[in-house]
Design a protein around this motif. Structure first.
Motif, PDB file in Angstrom:
ATOM      1  N   LYS A 110       0.835  -1.205   0.000  1.00 15.80           N
ATOM      2  CA  LYS A 110       0.000   0.000   0.000  1.00 15.80           C
ATOM      3  C   LYS A 110       0.866   1.251   0.000  1.00 15.80           C
ATOM      4  N   LYS A 111       1.988   1.170   0.694  1.00 12.79           N
ATOM      5  CA  LYS A 111       2.885   2.315   0.753  1.00 12.79           C
ATOM      6  C   LYS A 111       3.432   2.641  -0.641  1.00 12.79           C
ATOM      7  N   ILE A 112       3.878   1.608  -1.334  1.00  9.44           N
ATOM      8  CA  ILE A 112       4.413   1.818  -2.689  1.00  9.44           C
ATOM      9  C   ILE A 112       3.301   2.308  -3.623  1.00  9.44           C
ATOM     10  N   HIS A 113       2.125   1.730  -3.444  1.00  5.84           N
ATOM     11  CA  HIS A 113       0.966   2.108  -4.265  1.00  5.84           C
ATOM     12  C   HIS A 113       0.674   3.596  -4.104  1.00  5.84           C
ATOM     13  N   SER A 114       0.645   4.029  -2.851  1.00  2.00           N
ATOM     14  CA  SER A 114       0.375   5.439  -2.586  1.00  2.00           C
ATOM     15  C   SER A 114       1.513   6.323  -3.122  1.00  2.00           C
ATOM     16  N   LEU A 115       2.735   5.846  -2.947  1.00  2.00           N
ATOM     17  CA  LEU A 115       3.898   6.622  -3.394  1.00  2.00           C
ATOM     18  C   LEU A 115       3.892   6.853  -4.912  1.00  2.00           C
ATOM     19  N   VAL A 116       3.649   5.799  -5.691  1.00  2.14           N
ATOM     20  CA  VAL A 116       3.692   5.976  -7.146  1.00  2.14           C
ATOM     21  C   VAL A 116       2.566   6.890  -7.623  1.00  2.14           C
ATOM     22  N   ARG A 117       1.459   6.891  -6.873  1.00  4.96           N
ATOM     23  CA  ARG A 117       0.366   7.784  -7.260  1.00  4.96           C
ATOM     24  C   ARG A 117       0.661   9.231  -6.863  1.00  4.96           C
ATOM     25  N   TYR A 118       1.266   9.408  -5.686  1.00  3.76           N
ATOM     26  CA  TYR A 118       1.709  10.751  -5.289  1.00  3.76           C
ATOM     27  C   TYR A 118       2.663  11.325  -6.334  1.00  3.76           C
ATOM     28  N   LEU A 119       3.547  10.444  -6.798  1.00  2.00           N
ATOM     29  CA  LEU A 119       4.576  10.891  -7.741  1.00  2.00           C
ATOM     30  C   LEU A 119       4.022  11.067  -9.151  1.00  2.00           C
ATOM     31  N   GLU A 120       2.770  10.608  -9.338  1.00  2.00           N
ATOM     32  CA  GLU A 120       2.114  10.658 -10.645  1.00  2.00           C
ATOM     33  C   GLU A 120       2.926   9.957 -11.724  1.00  2.00           C
ATOM     34  N   ILE A 121       3.472   8.789 -11.324  1.00  3.72           N
ATOM     35  CA  ILE A 121       4.214   8.020 -12.321  1.00  3.72           C
ATOM     36  C   ILE A 121       3.457   6.753 -12.703  1.00  3.72           C
ATOM     37  N   CYS A 122       2.364   6.445 -11.982  1.00 12.23           N
ATOM     38  CA  CYS A 122       1.581   5.236 -12.263  1.00 12.23           C
ATOM     39  C   CYS A 122       0.167   5.509 -11.775  1.00 12.23           C
ATOM     40  N   ASP A 123      -0.843   5.057 -12.551  1.00 13.92           N
ATOM     41  CA  ASP A 123      -2.206   5.351 -12.107  1.00 13.92           C
ATOM     42  C   ASP A 123      -2.683   4.393 -11.018  1.00 13.92           C
ATOM     43  N   GLY A 124      -1.911   3.342 -10.757  1.00 12.18           N
ATOM     44  CA  GLY A 124      -2.226   2.458  -9.634  1.00 12.18           C
ATOM     45  C   GLY A 124      -3.461   1.598  -9.824  1.00 12.18           C
ATOM     46  N   ASN A 125      -4.008   1.574 -11.024  1.00 11.74           N
ATOM     47  CA  ASN A 125      -5.226   0.810 -11.259  1.00 11.74           C
ATOM     48  C   ASN A 125      -4.925  -0.696 -11.298  1.00 11.74           C
ATOM     49  N   MET A 126      -5.313  -1.377 -10.219  1.00  8.52           N
ATOM     50  CA  MET A 126      -4.957  -2.784 -10.111  1.00  8.52           C
ATOM     51  C   MET A 126      -5.846  -3.664 -10.986  1.00  8.52           C
ATOM     52  N   GLN A 127      -7.089  -3.242 -11.187  1.00  6.92           N
ATOM     53  CA  GLN A 127      -7.977  -4.038 -12.035  1.00  6.92           C
ATOM     54  C   GLN A 127      -7.487  -4.079 -13.474  1.00  6.92           C
ATOM     55  N   GLU A 128      -6.937  -2.964 -13.925  1.00  7.14           N
ATOM     56  CA  GLU A 128      -6.421  -2.919 -15.296  1.00  7.14           C
ATOM     57  C   GLU A 128      -4.984  -3.434 -15.373  1.00  7.14           C
ATOM     58  N   GLY A 129      -4.440  -3.829 -14.229  1.00  6.20           N
ATOM     59  CA  GLY A 129      -3.102  -4.406 -14.223  1.00  6.20           C
ATOM     60  C   GLY A 129      -1.980  -3.391 -14.233  1.00  6.20           C
ATOM     61  N   SER A 130      -2.297  -2.121 -13.937  1.00  6.13           N
ATOM     62  CA  SER A 130      -1.231  -1.107 -13.921  1.00  6.13           C
ATOM     63  C   SER A 130      -0.307  -1.254 -12.717  1.00  6.13           C
ATOM     64  N   PHE A 131      -0.779  -1.976 -11.708  1.00  6.63           N
ATOM     65  CA  PHE A 131       0.017  -2.147 -10.496  1.00  6.63           C
ATOM     66  C   PHE A 131      -0.132  -3.605 -10.074  1.00  6.63           C
ATOM     67  N   ARG A 132       0.948  -4.387 -10.233  1.00  8.61           N
ATOM     68  CA  ARG A 132       0.842  -5.820  -9.989  1.00  8.61           C
ATOM     69  C   ARG A 132       1.938  -6.270  -9.032  1.00  8.61           C
ATOM     70  N   CYS A 133       1.732  -7.441  -8.488  1.00  5.04           N
ATOM     71  CA  CYS A 133       2.675  -7.874  -7.473  1.00  5.04           C
ATOM     72  C   CYS A 133       2.922  -9.367  -7.537  1.00  5.04           C
ATOM     73  N   ASP A 134       4.190  -9.768  -7.419  1.00  4.19           N
ATOM     74  CA  ASP A 134       4.549 -11.164  -7.193  1.00  4.19           C
ATOM     75  C   ASP A 134       5.158 -11.214  -5.798  1.00  4.19           C
ATOM     76  N   ALA A 135       4.909 -12.311  -5.095  1.00  5.59           N
ATOM     77  CA  ALA A 135       5.432 -12.400  -3.724  1.00  5.59           C
ATOM     78  C   ALA A 135       6.333 -13.614  -3.587  1.00  5.59           C
TER      79      ALA A 135
END
Lengths: 95, 476
Positions: free
Chosen positions: B170-195
């Motif tokens: 969530k921290k990274i998600h919020s950060l990239v959106r603050y920075l306006e470098i990624c729209d963070g839309n997880m449904q469209e796959g703009s922000f994905r994660c492997d663990a």
């Protein structure tokens, strides 16, 4: 240094290259020779040398973030073996 | 045996550029298949990639925001594998020399601060999309996404629970959106994660064998998949078996993880420097320029909200979870001139609840900041009580009217005339002799009953503070 034959087969498989038995033995010999040469280079002290990333002594030119390509799908799909609904069709990749 | 969980995340953030990382094709989501895939994206012979400067700028911005060194010289590499969603037979990525070096972020879990290390972040191209099952024995390929710039953010294995992993994500998600470098839309796959996740006996230094979980496209799925995988690994380990290093796919329909492929084989990517691309040089002047574009970041904003508005750190971090929400809150404070705590309660409370219920973002709120501010002024000047305000807010949400219009139309103005309130109280006391006797006999709990009755009789409009005071006098 001699490269095991199995290793050559594995590399060929990863690169999706089909090799005959005689080619396998030829490449085993050639690749082993290359590794011998690398072994020879490994004896050189390179402590203070920055690894070379590219043979040209130049740096990347960047482009502006501008959409400059138009839709040429029909043109490209003309030469595709199989298409449907705008998709390129390929042999199924998962079971 | 007590097991310790060790988690590391690889986050892929699609960079919000207009064109692709190495070609001039558009990146807009949702276009007709293959209409945004040019010769470079298709891997046609003879084409050459040219780096998008905006993708570089965005990566640098991220690096600066996590306190990392932005590499003055970084190099692109080919990651070789055969899959039809990547027609070239390799993905252009970065390997030994990534653009962003080691950095870190702070997360808060259960009130405790924790530092999570970020190993690196590198630029790479996204692959296309394959669709299976629609065509008999064939796979359909859409290459619109191929070549979309990605920033892959690799964390250290610093997380010790799924909760920490979510907090970090969530921290990274919020950060990239603050920075306006990624729209963070997880449904469209703009922000994905492997663990990556492994277990080890508590106290042991050495890491256990890890598995990699893929296909985690929501915060909830990440948490569920991690919890499932922890249970599975405990079962394996406690029945004296070994965890196999492999990639596992999370299936949200069945809520299970299953093996995808053995990692050893698939991992042989034979990286090498991409001869088509020259080293990427980031000059100090470029970095300085990027530094000037950095916005106030979430941590700094949270701290400022605590200091400037006297909010708890919990409230402050809820409000700063997104830049838009924080802006909305500050507008409400400014426009209403009301106490910041009151504004915070409404933004975090009722407003957020309405947004969640309707699945809306703060930018899509039916009640804009000026309107909420207008209503809060009416609470502050005692025109309405907090309880009535909930009704007003709901009506504002539905009608889009100003609070004053609704208060007027529905006659919701608070009764502060003590004569009128006394009259209601007298009636309530007269109608409830039994409760009066009980109260006077020492059963103090009955006081609440009287408050409730009076408020009900006034249709919620009596000023609660006055009701309390007057009741106390009358009941003695």
């Amino acid at each position: 240094m001699s490269l095991p034959k199995e290793e050559v087969e594995k590399i060929a498989n990863l690169a999706k290259i089909a090799l005959t038995e005689s080619e396998i033995s030829m490449y085993t010999k050639q690749l082993s020779d290359i590794l011998d040469f690398v072994e020879q280079m490994n004896t050189v002290d390179t402590t203070d040398i920055i690894p070379m990333a590219h043979p040209l002594d130049a740096t990347a030119r960047l482009r502006e973030d501008v959409v400059s390509e138009s839709d040429q799908r029909d043109h490209f799909q003309n030469i595709a073996p199989q298409i449907e609904n705008g998709l390129y069709l390929v042999p199924q990749v998962i079971e | 045996m007590t097991w310790e969980v060790v988690i590391g995340l690889e986050i892929h953030a699609q960079l919000a550029t207009k064109s692709k990382i190495f070609s001039g094709a558009a990146t807009a989501y949702g276009a007709e298949p293959n209409t945004q895939a040019c010769t470079v994206d298709l891997g046609m012979p003879g084409v050459l990639p040219v780096i998008n400067s905006e993708a570089v700028r965005m990566a640098a911005k991220f690096g600066l925001a996590i306190g990392a060194e932005v590499a003055q010289r970084s190099v692109f590499a080919r990651k070789n594998y055969f899959y039809p969603d990547l027609p070239k037979g390799y993905q252009i990525s970065q390997f030994e020399l990534p653009v962003v070096k080691q950095g870190q972020v702070q997360v808060e879990v259960d009130g405790e601060e924790k530092t999570i290390g970020i190993t690196r972040a590198h630029l790479e191209e996204d692959a296309g999309k394959s669709s299976h099952g629609d065509f008999q024995g064939l796979t359909g390929i859409d290459l619109n996404r191929a070549g979309t710039p990605l920033l892959e953010i690799v964390s250290e294995p610093d997380m010790r629970s799924p909760k920490e992993a979510i907090a970090y994500m969530k921290k990274i998600h919020s950060l990239v959106r603050y920075l306006e470098i990624c729209d963070g839309n997880m449904q469209e796959g703009s922000f994905r994660c492997d663990a990556n996740i492994s277990l080890r006996p508590k106290g042991q230094q050495e890491l256990g064998t890890r598995t990699e979980l893929k296909n985690l496209n929501s915060f909830r799925f990440v948490e569920r998949a991690l919890n499932l995988e922890i249970e599975r690994q405990i079962d394996v380990l406690e029945s004296d078996n070994k965890v196999v290093q492999e990639t596992r796919l999370y299936d949200s329909d069945k809520n299970e993880t299953r093996s995808m492929r053995s990692k050893e084989e698939a991992n042989d990517y034979r990286y090498f420097h991409d001869p088509d691309l020259l080293p990427l040089i980031i000059e100090p002047e470029f970095l300085e320029q990027v530094t000037t574009t950095l916005p106030e970041l979430p941590d700094a904003k949270t701290q400022r909200f605590v200091n400037q508005y006297n909010l708890s750190s919990y409230d402050a971090s809820s409000l700063t979870s997104s830049r838009e929400l924080a802006d909305y809150f500050e507008q409400v404070v400014e426009k209403s001139g009301s106490e910041a705590k009151l504004c915070a309660n409404w933004v975090i409370g009722d407003l957020s609840a309405f947004l969640n219920k309707n699945n809306l973002d703060i930018t899509e709120s039916k009640v804009e900041s000026g309107k909420l501010a207008g209503m809060l002024q009416r609470i502050s000047d005692n025109t309405i009580s907090g309880k009535i305000a909930k009704k007003v807010f709901s009506a504002m949400w539905d009608s889009g009217d100003d609070a004053d219009v609704i208060i007027d139309k529905k006659g919701l103005k608070q009764v502060t005339d003590s004569g009128a309130i006394e009259k209601i109280i007298d009636e309530v006391i007269n109608n409830n002799p039994k409760q009066l006797e009980e109260y006077r006999g020492g059963k103090e709990k009955v006081f609440g009953f009287f408050v409730g009755q009076v408020m009900k009789a006034s249709k919620g409009k009596a000023n609660p503070k006055q009701v309390n005071e007057l009741l106390k006098q009358k009941l003695i």
